[in-house]
Design an enzyme around this catalytic site. Structure first.
Site, PDB file in Angstrom:
ATOM      1  N   GLU A  83       0.822  -1.208   0.000  1.00 38.95           N
ATOM      2  CA  GLU A  83       0.000   0.000   0.000  1.00 38.95           C
ATOM      3  C   GLU A  83       0.862   1.268   0.000  1.00 38.95           C
ATOM      4  O   GLU A  83       1.804   1.399   0.784  1.00 38.95           O
ATOM      5  CB  GLU A  83      -0.933   0.013   1.222  1.00 38.95           C
ATOM      6  CG  GLU A  83      -1.912  -1.158   1.264  1.00 38.95           C
ATOM      7  CD  GLU A  83      -2.943  -1.128   0.137  1.00 38.95           C
ATOM      8  OE1 GLU A  83      -3.065  -0.083  -0.534  1.00 38.95           O
ATOM      9  OE2 GLU A  83      -3.625  -2.161  -0.069  1.00 38.95           O
ATOM     10  N   CYS A 146      -7.706  -2.167   8.311  1.00 36.97           N
ATOM     11  CA  CYS A 146      -6.325  -2.201   7.793  1.00 36.97           C
ATOM     12  C   CYS A 146      -5.819  -0.785   7.524  1.00 36.97           C
ATOM     13  O   CYS A 146      -4.702  -0.420   7.914  1.00 36.97           O
ATOM     14  CB  CYS A 146      -6.247  -3.021   6.505  1.00 36.97           C
ATOM     15  SG  CYS A 146      -6.451  -4.784   6.787  1.00 36.97           S
ATOM     16  N   HIS A 170      -1.305  -5.778   1.710  1.00 37.49           N
ATOM     17  CA  HIS A 170      -2.531  -6.572   1.638  1.00 37.49           C
ATOM     18  C   HIS A 170      -2.251  -7.870   0.885  1.00 37.49           C
ATOM     19  O   HIS A 170      -1.497  -7.872  -0.098  1.00 37.49           O
ATOM     20  CB  HIS A 170      -3.646  -5.800   0.909  1.00 37.49           C
ATOM     21  CG  HIS A 170      -4.585  -5.104   1.842  1.00 37.49           C
ATOM     22  ND1 HIS A 170      -4.821  -3.749   1.808  1.00 37.49           N
ATOM     23  CD2 HIS A 170      -5.366  -5.594   2.855  1.00 37.49           C
ATOM     24  CE1 HIS A 170      -5.710  -3.433   2.757  1.00 37.49           C
ATOM     25  NE2 HIS A 170      -6.051  -4.531   3.401  1.00 37.49           N
TER      26      HIS A 170
HETATM   27  N1  PCA Z   1      -8.411  -7.041   6.387  1.00 37.93           N
HETATM   28  C1  PCA Z   1      -9.318  -5.962   6.711  1.00 37.93           C
HETATM   29  C2  PCA Z   1      -9.198  -5.790   8.202  1.00 37.93           C
HETATM   30  C3  PCA Z   1      -8.484  -6.983   8.707  1.00 37.93           C
HETATM   31  C4  PCA Z   1      -7.949  -7.640   7.508  1.00 37.93           C
HETATM   32  O1  PCA Z   1      -7.186  -8.632   7.487  1.00 37.93           O
HETATM   33  C5  PCA Z   1      -9.065  -4.705   5.889  1.00 37.93           C
HETATM   34  O2  PCA Z   1      -8.614  -4.811   4.738  1.00 37.93           O
HETATM   35  O3  PCA Z   1      -9.319  -3.616   6.375  1.00 37.93           O
END
Ligand code: PCA
Length: 204
Positions: A83, A146, A170
């Site tokens: 990100e 996240c 991610h």
């Molecule tokens: N993904 C979520 C919150 C926890 C996770 O593993 C997100 O992308 O916000």
């Protein structure tokens, strides 16, 4: 170099979260592409808007890492995504695991709209792809927990730990999660997700 790395607990009715599963598979120690020895400190984070900021703050003050990498699941993505930016917004249709729902609130009242990752995001995704695993830079971490955690990490860097690096990766569904859904979704085996994370970390 010491790296604090976190994955999240399962959420949204899933039995597993590939972010924590993959983080737990990572070696405790490895060498970066630059030949530096890196040690990992691994923690599982709760899927909680209200608690994730305080917990990461405590972990940073306990572990005193040189770099903080938080990892989360983004179901539907094709590969690993490093990100670029966290936004000062909490907004998602689903509540978090504490039952808290957010619809347009800021992460930090009065904070800047966005904060950029303090990571070599392009080098990290290039290293992931060089390892044979799909990866790209992402320009949205969403507006759920996240993104909230990433924003807190970057705020801590700016306000208290200017020499620390940090950001967010991610990861897609792992195969068992996708196999449990009738509608086809992209996924990777958990070992491949872990290999991709390690490749990203070696580029630090
Ligand atoms: N993904 C979520 C919150 C926890 C996770 O593993 C997100 O992308 O916000």
């Amino acid at each position: 170099m010491k790296i604090l790395i976190t994955g999240f607990a399962p959420f949204g009715g899933e039995a597993v979260n590939p972010s924590w599963e993959a983080v737990s598979l990572l070696p405790d120690s490895f060498y970066t592409l630059g030949g530096e020895q890196a040690e990992l400190a691994k923690y599982e984070m709760p899927v909680s808007y209200d608690r994730c900021g305080q917990i990461i703050e405590e972990l940073i003050s306990r572990e005193k890492p040189d770099c903080v990498i938080c990892v989360g699941q983004a179901g539907g993505r094709m590969g690993l995504e490093v990100e670029q930016i966290a936004i000062n917004l909490k907004d998602a249709s689903s509540p978090d695991n504490d039952g808290v729902a957010c619809h347009g609130e800021p992460v930090t009242e009065g904070g800047p709209d966005g904060r950029f990752a303090r990571l070599p995001v392009r080098d990290m995704t290039a290293a992931c792809r060089a390892a044979g695993i799909p990866g790209k830079v992402s320009f949205s971490a969403g507006a759920y927990v996240c993104n909230c955690l990433m924003y807190h990490v970057l705020e801590l860097i700016e306000n208290r730990y200017p020499d620390m690096r940090g950001g967010f990766i991610h990861v897609p569904y792992e195969c068992r999660q996708a196999a449990a859904q009738e509608k086809q979704k992209p996924s990777l085996p958990i070992g491949t997700i872990a290999d991709g994370l390690l490749a990203c970390l070696k580029a630090l």
